[in-house]
Design a protein around this motif. Structure first.
Motif, short mmCIF file in Angstrom:
data_model
loop_
_atom_site.label_atom_id
_atom_site.label_comp_id
_atom_site.label_asym_id
_atom_site.label_seq_id
_atom_site.Cartn_x
_atom_site.Cartn_y
_atom_site.Cartn_z
N UNK B 86 35.78 36.60 31.15
CA UNK B 86 36.30 35.22 31.27
C UNK B 86 36.83 34.99 32.69
N UNK B 87 37.54 36.00 33.19
CA UNK B 87 38.14 35.87 34.53
C UNK B 87 37.05 35.70 35.60
N UNK B 88 36.01 36.53 35.52
CA UNK B 88 34.94 36.46 36.53
C UNK B 88 34.16 35.16 36.40
N UNK B 89 33.96 34.74 35.13
CA UNK B 89 33.27 33.46 34.93
C UNK B 89 34.09 32.32 35.54
N UNK B 90 35.41 32.43 35.41
CA UNK B 90 36.30 31.41 35.99
C UNK B 90 36.17 31.33 37.50
N UNK B 91 35.97 32.51 38.12
CA UNK B 91 35.77 32.53 39.59
C UNK B 91 34.43 31.87 39.93
N UNK B 92 33.44 32.21 39.10
CA UNK B 92 32.09 31.63 39.36
C UNK B 92 32.09 30.11 39.24
N UNK B 93 32.82 29.60 38.25
CA UNK B 93 32.76 28.13 38.08
C UNK B 93 33.83 27.38 38.86
N UNK B 94 34.56 28.09 39.67
CA UNK B 94 35.51 27.43 40.58
C UNK B 94 36.90 27.23 40.00
N UNK B 95 37.10 27.74 38.75
CA UNK B 95 38.43 27.58 38.15
C UNK B 95 39.46 28.42 38.89
N UNK B 119 40.34 46.01 40.51
CA UNK B 119 39.19 45.15 40.82
C UNK B 119 39.64 43.79 41.36
N UNK B 120 39.05 43.37 42.44
CA UNK B 120 39.35 42.02 42.97
C UNK B 120 38.03 41.28 43.18
N UNK B 121 37.86 40.23 42.43
CA UNK B 121 36.65 39.41 42.56
C UNK B 121 37.06 38.08 43.18
N UNK B 122 36.47 37.76 44.33
CA UNK B 122 36.89 36.51 45.00
C UNK B 122 35.70 35.56 45.17
N UNK B 131 39.48 35.76 52.20
CA UNK B 131 40.08 36.79 53.05
C UNK B 131 41.60 36.78 52.90
N UNK B 132 42.17 35.62 52.65
CA UNK B 132 43.63 35.57 52.45
C UNK B 132 43.99 36.34 51.18
N UNK B 133 43.24 36.09 50.11
CA UNK B 133 43.52 36.80 48.85
C UNK B 133 43.37 38.31 49.03
#
Lengths: 335, 371
Positions: B86-95, B119-122, B131-133
């Motif tokens: 869910x978290x990675x999907x949220x990153x993919x859809x811009x949430x 794990x850090x997915x940005x 890069x800030x994250x």
């Protein structure tokens, strides 16, 4: 051989070519000092190019000319000192006052300050703009701007004044005011005026002599009265008939009182020397040719008739100019 | 007298068109305010999903560090999610801008001294946020072991770096002032120079100039004189307005101001002559407008006015080396912020003088005394 001091303007085989196009073709004429000289011609006849050469804006391809006694090629700067130019476009600065416009141009000619101010006052008075001298030109009408530009063109007391279509776009009152101004100038000074115009009445009213220019050549040059004498018949009778115009024209051409017959659409234009008295005979001739006169109008030969006689009735659309594919009309054209 | 008359005419016309003058001032100032406020500052409230699959002591410390980032500098806004998908999907859809996943056995790995990964997915399309994250979250993760480091004095053979500033602090807003001054010079040289000339030509006024005894020199010097006067005045005004907005001062005081004016005049002359050389023969003001925007972009952005030239790729850096605006911006920076002496700007000044000489020559060659 040219005698530079004998004429205000003198040209000798003056020619200007743009590539294969000859805009001015071996033109020879002389304008006397103090004369108002008119140039008439259809669009694209070469008038503007001719004036641009005489005012040193364009170098001739060949031939030569003197203006105010100086050669336009060798002594262009001296020519510029001695001429005033009033172009067709209204070019006075809208953001400057009338006074500033005249005064700054005086500076361009190096007229000393006190003399400049004296002349500016006198000229603005002459063109009846003294009371508006300190207003921005943006508040002036077209006629006022044209009068101001005449004053501006005279600030350095030029020997020759070039005017290009000075009354174009002006209302009748402003046109008359400009005419009066030019006549006053002509009567009260020694200045030579070269006037380019499309208005026949203007040329007839103002010019001592008129040159008709077409296809880059001067095709007629004389006084307005002299030009009229070059054409057959002093009167023009315009007749509309209900029958075959060609047949009626052929019949009229055999009459001794008719100098010339031309067909213009559904009208016959008959050149004759005594329009008013030939009408009964003319009606009789039309009827004997099997037609009837439906309308008739007599007028004296005008300069416009002369102009049309020399230059024809064909509309002169100027040749298509090259326009850049990339920048449209954004780059200057050769002509 | 003739040259002065041309200057008088042009200056009167420009003074009576305050809107034109205002636009040459406003444009650079808008850049200063808009770019100054949109390109700088810390990122805040970046939405980040956190998936804590481990509840051991070190995992809790990581979460505490993240909560501290949320509460303190407010860099992130955390959302706790139970499922990594869910978290990675949220990153993919811009949430979310990023997702932090603390894997099971994380604390155990830390305690045993093994490599412990988080794990850090940005959303790396947004490079700045990404890069800030990466930076702040890496710092947060690293800091959990600080407790175990014994506080101690530096050893004799340890190198300690103590940063110190040689010059007064210049924030990003203020660092844009040299750029906006150069932009004001560019705008001014266009409006007061070539645009005026082409407009006069379009209106037929130039034809009236050419039938007077004014020489080429009179006309060129008159237009140049009025153009440089107006442009320099506008640039100096922009300098003071910029300093007022950013609450800055000129390092080096009055002598530095005089040097700055000198640089402004040289740059104005060079840019004015350059625009004449390029656009002086245009027959329609529209063409000047079109090229002006184009020229502004290719000269302004690679000048180092907004971002250091050192960050450019080699081809752009080569262009920047020959860009007059690069040298003008650099020279103004040196004088304005460092109060540098003549030697420090000699190279830039020499370039600007050579550029001025070349463009003046080209402009005079392209200027015709006839139609």
């Amino acid at each position: 051989m040219m005698e530079p001091d004998s004429a205000a303007i003198l040209t000798e085989d003056l020619t200007k070519r743009f590539g294969n196009f000859t805009a001015v073709d071996s033109v020879n004429f002389e304008v006397r000092r103090g004369e108002v000289f008119g140039m008439l011609g259809p669009n694209g006849a070469g008038k503007t190019t001719l004036v641009r050469m005489l005012t040193t804006l364009l170098p001739p391809t060949s031939g030569r000319a003197t203006v105010a006694g100086e050669d336009i090629g060798r002594h262009a700067r001296k020519v510029r000192e001695r001429i005033g130019v009033i172009p067709q476009a209204l070019t006075s600065d809208l953001d400057l006052t009338g006074w500033e416009n005249v005064d700054i141009y005086g500076c361009f000619y190096g007229v000393p300050r006190s003399e400049r101010h004296k002349r500016a006052h006198r000229l603005l008075e002459m063109v009846r703009l003294s009371d508006r001298a300190n207003d921005l030109v943006a508040t002036y009408s077209g006629g006022m701007r044209r009068r101001l530009e005449i004053a501006r063109g005279l600030i350095h007391s030029p020997r020759v004044l070039f005017l290009d279509e000075p009354t174009i776009g002006l209302d009748p009152q402003s046109r008359r005011a400009v005419w009066d101004l030019l006549l006053e100038l002509h009567n009260e000074s020694e200045i030579t005026v070269s006037l380019t115009t499309h208005y026949m009445d203007e040329a007839e009213q103002l010019c001592d002599r008129i040159a008709i220019v077409d296809h880059g050549k001067i095709i007629a040059l004389d006084t307005p009265a002299g030009l009229k004498k070059l054409v057959n018949g002093s009167d023009r009778v315009e007749v509309q008939v209900d029958g075959n115009s060609e047949q009626v024209a052929a019949s009229l051409r055999t009459q001794t009182y008719v100098s010339e017959v031309t067909i213009d659409g559904d009208k016959l234009i008959i050149a004759t020397d005594d329009g008013a008295h030939v009408i009964p005979r003319l009606i009789e001739s039309v009827e004997s040719a099997g037609s009837r006169v439906t309308s008739l109008n007599v007028h004296q030969l005008s300069l416009e008739d002369v102009f049309i006689r020399f230059t024809g009735r064909t509309l002169r659309d100027e040749a298509a100019k090259k326009v850049s594919f990339l920048v449209g009309a954004g780059m200057p054209q050769q002509r | 007298m003739k040259t002065l008359a041309i200057m008088r005419r042009d200056l009167l016309k420009l003074m009576r068109n305050p809107l034109t003058l205002l636009s040459t001032v406003l444009m650079p100032i808008i850049y200063l305010v808009v770019i100054g406020n949109s390109f700088q500052g810390q990122l805040r409230h970046l939405p980040v999903a956190v998936v804590a699959q481990d509840h051991g002591i070190y995992a809790r410390r990581v979460v505490e560090q993240l909560l501290a980032l949320q509460a303190g500098p407010k860099t992130v806004t955390l959302s706790f999610v139970s499922d990594p998908g869910t978290a990675i999907a949220g990153v993919r859809n811009g949430e979310y801008k990023g997702a932090v996943i603390i894997p099971p056995n994380f604390s155990h790995s830390v305690a045993e001294g093994r490599i412990a990964e988080i794990g850090l997915f940005t959303d790396n399309v947004d490079t700045v946020s990404s890069s800030t994250l990466e930076s702040v979250l890496s710092d947060a993760a690293a800091s959990i072991k600080v407790d175990f480091v014994t506080a101690r004095e530096p050893k004799l053979n340890e190198i300690v770096m103590r940063p110190s500033w040689l010059f007064t602090y210049v924030d990003y807003d203020r660092s844009l002032i040299p750029g906006v001054i150069v932009m004001a010079i560019f705008m001014g040289s266009l409006m007061a120079g070539v645009f005026n000339w082409v407009m006069d030509k379009f209106m037929g006024v130039t034809e009236c100039y050419l039938v007077t005894p004014l020489s080429r020199w009179n006309i060129a010097a008159g237009i140049l004189g009025s153009g440089v006067t107006i442009t320099s005045a506008v640039a100096v005004f922009v300098l003071f307005l910029g300093l007022l907005i950013t609450r800055g001062t000129i390092e080096g005081g009055f002598p530095a101001l005089m040097t700055l004016i000198g640089i402004i005049v040289i740059t104005s002359t060079g840019l004015l002559a350059m625009t004449f050389a390029i656009l002086g023969r245009a027959g329609h003001p529209r063409l000047v407008g079109t090229f002006a925007g184009f020229l502004n972009v290719i000269l302004f952005f690679p000048s180092g006015a907004i971002y250091p030239v050192e960050s450019f790729p080699p081809w752009l850096r080569s262009f920047a080396a020959y860009n007059p605006e690069t040298h003008a911006v650099n020279a103004i920076k040196q004088i304005l912020f460092k109060g540098a002496d003549f030697a420090a700007v000699m190279h830039d000044l020499a370039f600007l003088l050579v550029f001025m000489g070349i463009t003046l020559t080209l402009a005079s060659m392209s200027f015709k005394r006839t139609l």
